[in-house]
Design a protein around this motif. Structure first.
Motif, short mmCIF file in Angstrom:
data_model
loop_
_atom_site.label_atom_id
_atom_site.label_comp_id
_atom_site.label_asym_id
_atom_site.label_seq_id
_atom_site.Cartn_x
_atom_site.Cartn_y
_atom_site.Cartn_z
N LEU A 77 0.83 -1.21 0.00
CA LEU A 77 0.00 0.00 0.00
C LEU A 77 0.86 1.26 0.00
O LEU A 77 0.52 2.26 -0.63
CB LEU A 77 -0.94 0.01 1.21
CG LEU A 77 -2.20 -0.83 1.10
CD1 LEU A 77 -2.97 -0.78 2.42
CD2 LEU A 77 -3.08 -0.35 -0.03
N GLN A 78 1.98 1.19 0.72
CA GLN A 78 2.87 2.34 0.74
C GLN A 78 3.44 2.60 -0.65
O GLN A 78 3.51 3.74 -1.11
CB GLN A 78 4.00 2.12 1.75
CG GLN A 78 4.81 3.37 2.00
CD GLN A 78 5.78 3.17 3.15
OE1 GLN A 78 6.20 2.06 3.43
NE2 GLN A 78 6.11 4.26 3.82
N ALA A 79 3.82 1.55 -1.36
CA ALA A 79 4.31 1.70 -2.72
C ALA A 79 3.22 2.25 -3.63
O ALA A 79 3.48 3.11 -4.48
CB ALA A 79 4.82 0.35 -3.25
N LEU A 80 2.01 1.78 -3.44
CA LEU A 80 0.88 2.26 -4.23
C LEU A 80 0.59 3.73 -3.97
O LEU A 80 0.26 4.49 -4.89
CB LEU A 80 -0.37 1.42 -3.94
CG LEU A 80 -1.62 1.73 -4.74
CD1 LEU A 80 -1.38 1.44 -6.22
CD2 LEU A 80 -2.79 0.91 -4.23
N GLY A 103 -0.77 11.32 -6.99
CA GLY A 103 -0.26 12.67 -6.77
C GLY A 103 -0.53 13.55 -7.98
O GLY A 103 -0.88 13.09 -9.06
N GLY A 104 -0.42 14.83 -7.79
CA GLY A 104 -0.60 15.77 -8.88
C GLY A 104 -1.77 16.70 -8.69
O GLY A 104 -1.73 17.84 -9.11
N SER A 105 -2.83 16.23 -8.07
CA SER A 105 -3.97 17.11 -7.80
C SER A 105 -4.35 16.95 -6.33
O SER A 105 -3.86 16.05 -5.64
CB SER A 105 -5.17 16.73 -8.69
OG SER A 105 -5.71 15.49 -8.28
N ALA A 106 -5.22 17.81 -5.86
CA ALA A 106 -5.60 17.79 -4.45
C ALA A 106 -6.26 16.46 -4.08
O ALA A 106 -5.97 15.89 -3.02
CB ALA A 106 -6.53 18.96 -4.15
N LEU A 137 -3.73 6.46 1.75
CA LEU A 137 -3.10 5.15 1.55
C LEU A 137 -1.82 5.02 2.39
O LEU A 137 -1.55 3.96 2.96
CB LEU A 137 -2.76 4.92 0.08
CG LEU A 137 -3.88 4.40 -0.80
CD1 LEU A 137 -3.42 4.29 -2.25
CD2 LEU A 137 -4.36 3.06 -0.33
N LEU A 138 -1.05 6.09 2.46
CA LEU A 138 0.17 6.07 3.25
C LEU A 138 -0.16 5.84 4.73
O LEU A 138 0.49 5.03 5.40
CB LEU A 138 0.95 7.39 3.07
CG LEU A 138 2.30 7.46 3.76
CD1 LEU A 138 3.24 6.38 3.25
CD2 LEU A 138 2.91 8.84 3.56
N GLY A 139 -1.18 6.54 5.22
CA GLY A 139 -1.59 6.36 6.62
C GLY A 139 -2.08 4.95 6.91
O GLY A 139 -1.72 4.34 7.91
#
Length: 154
Positions: free
Chosen positions: A112-115, A120-123, A132-134
């Motif tokens: 999930l961290q890799a995903l 990214g790129g927009s809000a 996903l990082l959390g």
């Protein structure tokens, strides 16, 4: 094998021996709360305590597992050593299952961290990347916790 039936049998045999939960716990090297958990059917005795428990209560391992005293003319298709081996193997498999579950959580967290790094790129995409990082960090922490408890033997 019914945990509740086995627990009631442990309680019955303990009382026949005029032992309190605390006295039996002391003899077995466990806490009185552990004895209470056995007697209420919340858990079963650990493999390493089964033989000493049976010796203290003057019962066989088969009687403990059945939750009743064997009749004099009854024939058992298994002996204490077979039952003890089965208990040991079952508890080892349970531990392996917990280890595998903890490891799987960590691997899924890494995935999930890799995903999360692909977004990214927009809000909105940044929001989902952060979410996903959390989730990945939480999943890895839970995996480490499960692994730690499993290795510690709880």
């Amino acid at each position: 094998m019914n945990q509740l039936v086995t627990g009631k049998f442990i309680c019955k045999k303990r009382r026949e021996k005029n032992l309190t939960q605390e006295q039996l716990a002391e003899k077995l090297g466990v806490s009185n709360k552990t004895i209470s958990k056995w007697e209420t059917g919340k858990c079963m005795p650990d493999y390493g305590v089964v033989k000493p428990l049976c010796e203290e209560l003057d019962i066989t391992v088969a009687e403990l597992m059945d939750g009743e005293e064997a009749e004099e003319k009854s024939v058992r298709a298994y002996d204490d050593e077979l039952v003890m081996d089965l208990l040991r193997r079952t508890q080892e498999l349970e531990k392996q299952k917990k280890l595998l579950f903890g490891f799987l959580l960590i691997v899924m967290g890494i995935a999930l961290q890799a995903l999360s790094h692909t977004f990214g790129g927009s809000a909105v995409k940044d929001f989902f990347a952060g979410l996903l990082l959390g989730v990945s960090i939480a999943e890895m922490l839970i995996g480490v916790y499960v692994l730690g408890r499993s290795i510690a033997g709880r």
